[in-house]
Scaffold this active site. Structure first.
Site, PDB file in Angstrom:
ATOM      1  N   HIS A  67     -12.873 -14.247   2.200  1.00 57.54           N
ATOM      2  CA  HIS A  67     -12.569 -13.252   1.241  1.00 57.54           C
ATOM      3  C   HIS A  67     -14.107 -12.708   1.278  1.00 57.54           C
ATOM      4  CE1 HIS A  67      -9.383 -16.398  -0.235  1.00 57.54           C
ATOM      5  NE2 HIS A  67      -8.624 -14.640  -0.525  1.00 57.54           N
ATOM      6  N   GLN A  85      -7.202  -4.368   2.770  1.00 57.28           N
ATOM      7  CA  GLN A  85      -7.260  -2.634   3.029  1.00 57.28           C
ATOM      8  C   GLN A  85      -6.205  -2.386   1.254  1.00 57.28           C
ATOM      9  OE1 GLN A  85     -10.068  -0.265   4.486  1.00 57.28           O
ATOM     10  NE2 GLN A  85      -8.889   0.684   2.924  1.00 57.28           N
ATOM     11  N   ARG A  86      -5.273  -2.299   2.163  1.00 58.30           N
ATOM     12  CA  ARG A  86      -3.967  -1.772   0.678  1.00 58.30           C
ATOM     13  C   ARG A  86      -4.334  -2.179  -0.292  1.00 58.30           C
ATOM     14  NH1 ARG A  86      -0.246  -2.914   5.129  1.00 58.30           N
ATOM     15  NH2 ARG A  86      -0.310  -5.330   4.131  1.00 58.30           N
ATOM     16  N   PHE A 119     -16.129 -12.560  -6.010  1.00 61.16           N
ATOM     17  CA  PHE A 119     -15.318 -12.644  -7.151  1.00 61.16           C
ATOM     18  C   PHE A 119     -13.880 -12.391  -6.041  1.00 61.16           C
ATOM     19  CE2 PHE A 119     -13.797  -9.377  -9.474  1.00 61.16           C
ATOM     20  CZ  PHE A 119     -13.089 -10.371 -10.872  1.00 61.16           C
ATOM     21  N   VAL A 120     -13.646 -12.958  -6.370  1.00 61.01           N
ATOM     22  CA  VAL A 120     -12.302 -12.718  -6.301  1.00 61.01           C
ATOM     23  C   VAL A 120     -10.666 -12.454  -6.819  1.00 61.01           C
ATOM     24  CG1 VAL A 120      -9.866 -14.163  -4.097  1.00 61.01           C
ATOM     25  CG2 VAL A 120     -12.250 -14.155  -3.915  1.00 61.01           C
TER      26      VAL A 120
END
EC number: 4.1.1.97
Lengths: 173, 173
Positions: A67, A85-86, A119-120
């Site tokens: 990620h 991106q979205r 960090f996700v």
């Protein structure tokens, strides 16, 4: 797209469509294809999550390491996946001021150094203020708990991406 | 690049450098990073292979499904990874005549339909005549044996890619 359409896909199509349900892990979609036919969205989801849960800890950490940082260098360089991106846009992370960007970059670096993965967070459920707050909070959690929390976020992101893909059917109401 | 350099990499650098040792499976490099420090090339290789061996069968088939066909549509469209492009070139697969290309496309399609994954071969050890011959031969093998053979080829490809990366050190003789 309905579930019959999903079940009719050969593995090439399936990986093209579902390859980024788990960020940059087409291997997982490619493995899940073995479990077809799927009865519905929930069933498809269940197989993605079961694969993640069955991985050794190094593999689960590996998923996290695929990620990008939130509001990080990939966003600046324009090399995020379309989905990321979205999602980062939806959380307002594409229009941070210099101060906010710097603050997030520092927190991201501390988090990576502490846990060995980025960090996700399911950014679509969040906004820019909440992202920093949550990052600062999770930075203080014990490692084992934080791995579980982060994998939970991977699953939220995957759920939303799967739901988007299955809703994207002009033939359905 | 020597092993000290490898061991000094953070996970972002490690995945950038080793992410395609197993074709389109950065998850595997990202998982292997957990096992550092590595003593040498053999040790690094061992961790990549151990991860593959520990996957459930669906995951092992998933790895295969992340590979492109040899002399297939991705080669024509120019969407191969840099490593695959080099390897397919080395085997002469970029300069096939129309007849040879058609013959390989038919065999590839039969193979995919029979086994549910694409034909994988360490092309660098091969040439265009040997590729068709080997594909026609393996098409007749029992499924369980063919899965083992194909994973063996994934490991040969990974070994060569790792050796290339570790040799690529201007500071070493």
């Amino acid at each position: 797209m309905d579930i019959e359409k999903v079940n009719s896909m050969d593995f090439g199509e399936f990986v093209d469509v579902f390859g980024n349900v788990i960020e940059r892990c087409p291997l997982i979609a490619a493995a899940v294809w073995s479990q077809r036919p799927f009865s519905d969205l929930e069933d498809l989801k269940k197989h993605f999550f079961a694969f993640i849960d069955a991985l050794p800890q190094s593999g689960q950490e590996g998923i996290l390491r695929c990620h990008p940082d939130l509001a990080g260098s990939e966003l600046r360089r324009g090399t995020l996946t379309a989905e990321s991106q979205r999602e980062q846009s939806a959380a307002g992370l594409t229009s941070l001021g210099a101060d906010e960007r710097l603050r997030l970059a520092e927190l991201n670096a501390q988090y990576r150094a502490r846990f060995g993965f980025p960090f996700v967070l399911a950014a679509r459920f969040s906004d820019r203020a909440a992202v920093s707050r949550e990052l600062a909070r999770r930075l203080l959690c014990p490692s084992a708990q934080e791995l579980r929390t982060a994998l939970g976020e991977v699953k939220k992101i995957g759920s939303l991406r799967l739901a988007d893909l299955l809703r994207a059917d002009p033939a359905k109401p």
